[in-house]
Design a protein around this motif. Structure first.
Motif, PDB file in Angstrom:
ATOM      1  N   VAL A 102       0.882  -1.171   0.000  1.00 12.97           N
ATOM      2  CA  VAL A 102       0.000   0.000   0.000  1.00 12.97           C
ATOM      3  C   VAL A 102       0.911   1.209   0.000  1.00 12.97           C
ATOM      4  O   VAL A 102       1.844   1.235   0.798  1.00 12.97           O
ATOM      5  CB  VAL A 102      -0.899   0.027   1.260  1.00 12.97           C
ATOM      6  N   VAL A 159      -8.765  -2.519  -0.176  1.00 11.57           N
ATOM      7  CA  VAL A 159      -7.874  -1.532   0.459  1.00 11.57           C
ATOM      8  C   VAL A 159      -8.651  -0.402   1.145  1.00 11.57           C
ATOM      9  O   VAL A 159      -8.309  -0.002   2.257  1.00 11.57           O
ATOM     10  CB  VAL A 159      -6.864  -0.934  -0.563  1.00 11.57           C
ATOM     11  N   PHE A 160      -9.694   0.106   0.503  1.00  9.85           N
ATOM     12  CA  PHE A 160     -10.253   1.383   0.975  1.00  9.85           C
ATOM     13  C   PHE A 160     -11.519   1.324   1.816  1.00  9.85           C
ATOM     14  O   PHE A 160     -11.611   2.017   2.823  1.00  9.85           O
ATOM     15  CB  PHE A 160     -10.491   2.322  -0.217  1.00  9.85           C
ATOM     16  N   TYR A 163     -11.263  -0.122   5.601  1.00  9.78           N
ATOM     17  CA  TYR A 163     -10.309   0.681   6.380  1.00  9.78           C
ATOM     18  C   TYR A 163     -10.903   2.070   6.652  1.00  9.78           C
ATOM     19  O   TYR A 163     -10.850   2.580   7.777  1.00  9.78           O
ATOM     20  CB  TYR A 163      -8.989   0.815   5.605  1.00  9.78           C
ATOM     21  N   THR A 164     -11.481   2.661   5.625  1.00 10.53           N
ATOM     22  CA  THR A 164     -12.052   4.005   5.773  1.00 10.53           C
ATOM     23  C   THR A 164     -13.255   3.985   6.716  1.00 10.53           C
ATOM     24  O   THR A 164     -13.425   4.900   7.534  1.00 10.53           O
ATOM     25  CB  THR A 164     -12.425   4.567   4.379  1.00 10.53           C
ATOM     26  N   GLN A 167     -11.746   3.885  10.134  1.00 11.24           N
ATOM     27  CA  GLN A 167     -11.046   5.118  10.514  1.00 11.24           C
ATOM     28  C   GLN A 167     -12.005   6.295  10.681  1.00 11.24           C
ATOM     29  O   GLN A 167     -11.816   7.137  11.551  1.00 11.24           O
ATOM     30  CB  GLN A 167      -9.973   5.435   9.463  1.00 11.24           C
ATOM     31  N   TRP A 168     -13.004   6.362   9.829  1.00 12.21           N
ATOM     32  CA  TRP A 168     -13.858   7.566   9.795  1.00 12.21           C
ATOM     33  C   TRP A 168     -15.328   7.286  10.101  1.00 12.21           C
ATOM     34  O   TRP A 168     -16.118   8.235  10.251  1.00 12.21           O
ATOM     35  CB  TRP A 168     -13.764   8.251   8.407  1.00 12.21           C
ATOM     36  N   THR A 179      -8.533  13.129   1.537  1.00  7.87           N
ATOM     37  CA  THR A 179      -8.058  12.146   2.516  1.00  7.87           C
ATOM     38  C   THR A 179      -7.657  10.843   1.836  1.00  7.87           C
ATOM     39  O   THR A 179      -6.550  10.348   2.040  1.00  7.87           O
ATOM     40  CB  THR A 179      -9.147  11.918   3.591  1.00  7.87           C
ATOM     41  N   ARG A 182      -4.497  10.892  -0.277  1.00 17.93           N
ATOM     42  CA  ARG A 182      -3.182  10.749   0.368  1.00 17.93           C
ATOM     43  C   ARG A 182      -2.547   9.401   0.025  1.00 17.93           C
ATOM     44  O   ARG A 182      -1.330   9.245   0.115  1.00 17.93           O
ATOM     45  CB  ARG A 182      -3.339  10.837   1.898  1.00 17.93           C
ATOM     46  N   VAL A 183      -3.411   8.415  -0.281  1.00 23.64           N
ATOM     47  CA  VAL A 183      -2.919   7.053  -0.541  1.00 23.64           C
ATOM     48  C   VAL A 183      -3.477   6.601  -1.903  1.00 23.64           C
ATOM     49  O   VAL A 183      -4.414   5.809  -1.969  1.00 23.64           O
ATOM     50  CB  VAL A 183      -3.375   6.095   0.587  1.00 23.64           C
ATOM     51  N   TYR A 193       5.796   4.377   1.031  1.00 24.87           N
ATOM     52  CA  TYR A 193       4.531   5.045   1.365  1.00 24.87           C
ATOM     53  C   TYR A 193       4.556   6.502   0.928  1.00 24.87           C
ATOM     54  O   TYR A 193       3.527   7.072   0.590  1.00 24.87           O
ATOM     55  CB  TYR A 193       4.289   4.954   2.878  1.00 24.87           C
ATOM     56  N   ASN A 290      -1.340  -2.566   7.464  1.00 21.91           N
ATOM     57  CA  ASN A 290      -2.732  -2.082   7.495  1.00 21.91           C
ATOM     58  C   ASN A 290      -3.685  -3.264   7.397  1.00 21.91           C
ATOM     59  O   ASN A 290      -3.496  -4.138   6.541  1.00 21.91           O
ATOM     60  CB  ASN A 290      -2.996  -1.143   6.308  1.00 21.91           C
ATOM     61  N   THR A 292      -6.889  -3.988   6.134  1.00 17.75           N
ATOM     62  CA  THR A 292      -7.784  -3.230   5.266  1.00 17.75           C
ATOM     63  C   THR A 292      -9.129  -3.915   5.020  1.00 17.75           C
ATOM     64  O   THR A 292     -10.008  -3.312   4.421  1.00 17.75           O
ATOM     65  CB  THR A 292      -7.100  -2.980   3.904  1.00 17.75           C
ATOM     66  N   ARG A 299      -4.498  -0.455  11.899  1.00 13.59           N
ATOM     67  CA  ARG A 299      -3.136  -0.826  11.511  1.00 13.59           C
ATOM     68  C   ARG A 299      -2.322  -1.197  12.734  1.00 13.59           C
ATOM     69  O   ARG A 299      -2.663  -0.813  13.857  1.00 13.59           O
ATOM     70  CB  ARG A 299      -2.458   0.319  10.744  1.00 13.59           C
ATOM     71  N   TYR A 335      -8.081  13.743  14.714  1.00 13.15           N
ATOM     72  CA  TYR A 335      -8.311  14.078  13.302  1.00 13.15           C
ATOM     73  C   TYR A 335      -9.540  14.975  13.179  1.00 13.15           C
ATOM     74  O   TYR A 335     -10.633  14.594  13.605  1.00 13.15           O
ATOM     75  CB  TYR A 335      -8.602  12.818  12.479  1.00 13.15           C
ATOM     76  N   TYR A 370      -6.025  18.757   8.263  1.00 15.17           N
ATOM     77  CA  TYR A 370      -5.335  17.464   8.245  1.00 15.17           C
ATOM     78  C   TYR A 370      -3.885  17.728   7.810  1.00 15.17           C
ATOM     79  O   TYR A 370      -3.520  17.493   6.672  1.00 15.17           O
ATOM     80  CB  TYR A 370      -6.043  16.559   7.239  1.00 15.17           C
TER      81      TYR A 370
HETATM   82  N1  UDP Z   1      -6.693   4.501   3.485  1.00 16.62           N
HETATM   83  C1  UDP Z   1      -7.349   3.318   3.258  1.00 16.62           C
HETATM   84  N2  UDP Z   1      -6.641   2.154   3.310  1.00 16.62           N
HETATM   85  C2  UDP Z   1      -5.318   2.118   3.581  1.00 16.62           C
HETATM   86  C3  UDP Z   1      -4.654   3.338   3.804  1.00 16.62           C
HETATM   87  C4  UDP Z   1      -5.373   4.518   3.767  1.00 16.62           C
HETATM   88  O1  UDP Z   1      -8.547   3.295   3.028  1.00 16.62           O
HETATM   89  O2  UDP Z   1      -4.725   1.033   3.616  1.00 16.62           O
HETATM   90  C5  UDP Z   1      -7.483   5.754   3.419  1.00 16.62           C
HETATM   91  C6  UDP Z   1      -8.232   6.004   4.731  1.00 16.62           C
HETATM   92  O3  UDP Z   1      -9.414   6.692   4.457  1.00 16.62           O
HETATM   93  C7  UDP Z   1      -7.248   6.868   5.484  1.00 16.62           C
HETATM   94  C8  UDP Z   1      -6.703   7.743   4.365  1.00 16.62           C
HETATM   95  O4  UDP Z   1      -6.621   6.860   3.232  1.00 16.62           O
HETATM   96  O5  UDP Z   1      -7.863   7.607   6.509  1.00 16.62           O
HETATM   97  C9  UDP Z   1      -5.376   8.404   4.626  1.00 16.62           C
HETATM   98  O6  UDP Z   1      -4.437   7.421   5.016  1.00 16.62           O
HETATM   99  P1  UDP Z   1      -3.085   7.810   5.770  1.00 16.62           P
HETATM  100  O7  UDP Z   1      -2.279   6.570   5.912  1.00 16.62           O
HETATM  101  O8  UDP Z   1      -2.471   8.967   5.097  1.00 16.62           O
HETATM  102  O9  UDP Z   1      -3.665   8.255   7.204  1.00 16.62           O
HETATM  103  P2  UDP Z   1      -2.932   8.723   8.541  1.00 16.62           P
HETATM  104  O10 UDP Z   1      -1.569   8.113   8.556  1.00 16.62           O
HETATM  105  O11 UDP Z   1      -2.924  10.210   8.510  1.00 16.62           O
HETATM  106  O12 UDP Z   1      -3.834   8.181   9.604  1.00 16.62           O
END
Ligand code: UDP
Ligand code: FAD
Length: 388
Positions: A102, A159-160, A163-164, A167-168, A179, A182-183, A193, A290, A292, A299, A335, A370
């Motif tokens: 990732v 992947v997304f 995890y999202t 996280q959210w 957001t 970023r990835v 990364y 991660n 995911t 993570r 966050y 952020y």
């Molecule tokens: N993200 C995801 N899967 C991953 C990594 C990231 O879905 O394996 C998404 C998720 O929404 C996350 C965002 O991308 O909040 C930003 O990831 P980052 O690793 O930059 O977050 P941070 O390290 O700031 O928590």
């Protein structure tokens, strides 16, 4: 009038520490720094745990930047350990579990689809978007090509989306597109990364950076001191210990808290960190893994991979659990949840703050953004440029 100090800084994270140093050194100002935690460093604080492993108390921090001024500035206070962060997604597979890089890249594609089909799909993606390009998952899902859509759906699902959600508490479509951007999906073999020009870890850890930065004859630091006990905002004036404070006030905490939640609470995500020390040299292959697809944490990070610490037989990991911050005692806002209505609420607080001529909001919490560490350092230097 309170005349002992020329500037007041609230918070000793990157925002507060850089600003304090600059005002003291370049501006010749006598600076008082108030920090409510028992230590400096803000969320970048690190320390040895009971087993002697260097850990990051508030989650894993990897330094990376393309900003030469920021890199040069911090290099005054630390030497660097060359470290390039690599992350894998750990997902259920057939049989057992599978790990793939990732950001999802050409190697991930081959892990997911097998060498031959993965290579063909990689070629197709590069023909569509260009080699070495980064495509966000939301962009990829717009494709009308059925094969590309199939890859997009795979990446979204593996992947997304989960995890999202962890996280959210929301899907990738519901959160700020910056957001997930970023990835991105990276059409490359580069499995780092970050691709920033400068990346690494402070050779002796983050905390010594702060100690050195704040070690200046013009700076007084009081830790364990909540600014709310010393400072008051009334009718356009900042009061310190009951007297008007006319110097610059740099506030790096949460802005809703500064104004006693007058317009309601700004929403944040909090994190719970579960640290675990193991009797082993290492327990995972990468600095961060991660999760995911499954598990309820996002993570696991193993610090020794990142810090380069040599400590045979002991290693410490941290699992991160995200939750909706409510402001209960013991919770920390980590966050900002960026969206239109939260930004509008933030704007109300910002307007209120603008009624105090010498008050400056700076940092990830005070600006409700952020920000990575380097962006905060850049902002702090820019504010100091203005104030000095
Ligand atoms: N993200 C995801 N899967 C991953 C990594 C990231 O879905 O394996 C998404 C998720 O929404 C996350 C965002 O991308 O909040 C930003 O990831 P980052 O690793 O930059 O977050 P941070 O390290 O700031 O928590
Ligand atoms: P903070 O570090 O939060 O500092 C604010 C300080 O103000 C705190 O110490 C707080 O105690 C103090 N304070 C607040 N209110 C008061 C008050 N009333 N009185 C006194 N003191 C007060 N960035 C990267 O570049 N790379 C990474 O790998 C990375 N990983 C991260 C991982 C996690 C889990 C998180 C949450 C963030 C990560 N970041 C990373 C972002 C990084 O933490 C921030 O950019 C940076 O620490 C923000 O600095 P700051 O000074 O704005 O805020």
């Amino acid at each position: 009038m309170n005349k002992q100090f020329d500037a007041l800084v609230i918070g000793a994270g990157f925002a507060g520490a850089v600003c304090a140093r600059e005002l003291a050194e370049r501006g010749g100002k006598r600076v008082l720094v108030l920090e409510r935690r028992s230590h400096v460093g803000g969320n970048a604080y690190d320390c040895l745990d009971a087993a002697g492993v260097l850990i990051h108390q508030y989650g894993p921090h990897i330094f990376h930047t393309n900003d030469q001024r920021v890199f040069d500035y911090l290099s005054r206070f630390t030497q660097w350990l060359d470290y390039e962060h690599r992350v894998v997604a750990n997902i259920p597979g057939q049989p057992g579990r599978v790990q793939m890089p990732v950001p999802f890249n050409l190697t991930s594609l081959e892990t997911a689809y097998g060498a031959e089909r993965g290579a063909a799909l990689g070629k197709k993606l590069m023909d569509a978007y260009g080699a070495e390009t980064k495509v966000t998952i939301l962009e990829l899902r717009q494709s009308e090509d059925p094969e590309i859509r199939q890859v997009a759906d795979y990446v979204y699902e593996h992947v997304f989306v989960h995890y999202t959600m962890k996280q959210w508490g929301q899907t990738p479509e519901q959160i700020d597109p910056n957001t997930t951007a970023r990835v991105p999906v990276f059409l490359s073999r580069d499995d780092r990364y970050f691709q920033d020009r400068w990346q690494g870890m402070p050779l002796e850890g983050y905390t010594p950076i702060f100690e050195r930065m704040l070690d200046h004859p013009n700076i007084t630091v009081l830790t364990g001191t909540d600014a709310r006990a010393r400072m008051e905002l009334t009718q356009g004036q900042v009061m310190l210990d009951g007297a008007v404070f006319a110097g610059a006030v740099i506030y790096t905490g949460a802005v809703d808290e500064l104004f006693a939640f007058r317009f309601g609470r700004l929403p944040y995500r909090g994190l719970r960190f579960a640290f675990q020390t193991h009797d082993a040299d290492f327990v995972q292959t990468h600095g961060t893994v991660n999760y995911t697809v499954d598990e309820d944490y996002t993570r696991i990070t193993e610090f020794k991979h990142m810090t380069g610490q040599s400590l045979p037989g002991k290693t410490t990991t941290v699992r991160e659990y995200s939750y909706a911050y409510t402001g209960q005692p013991g919770e920390t806002p980590y966050y900002a949840i960026i969206n239109q209505s939260n930004n509008a609420l933030y704007q109300q607080y910002k307007t209120l703050a603008e009624g105090y001529e010498n008050l400056h909001l700076l940092g990830r919490l005070a600006e409700y953004k952020y920000y990575n560490m380097d962006a905060i350092v850049a902002q702090a230097l820019a504010l100091a440029d203005k104030l000095v």
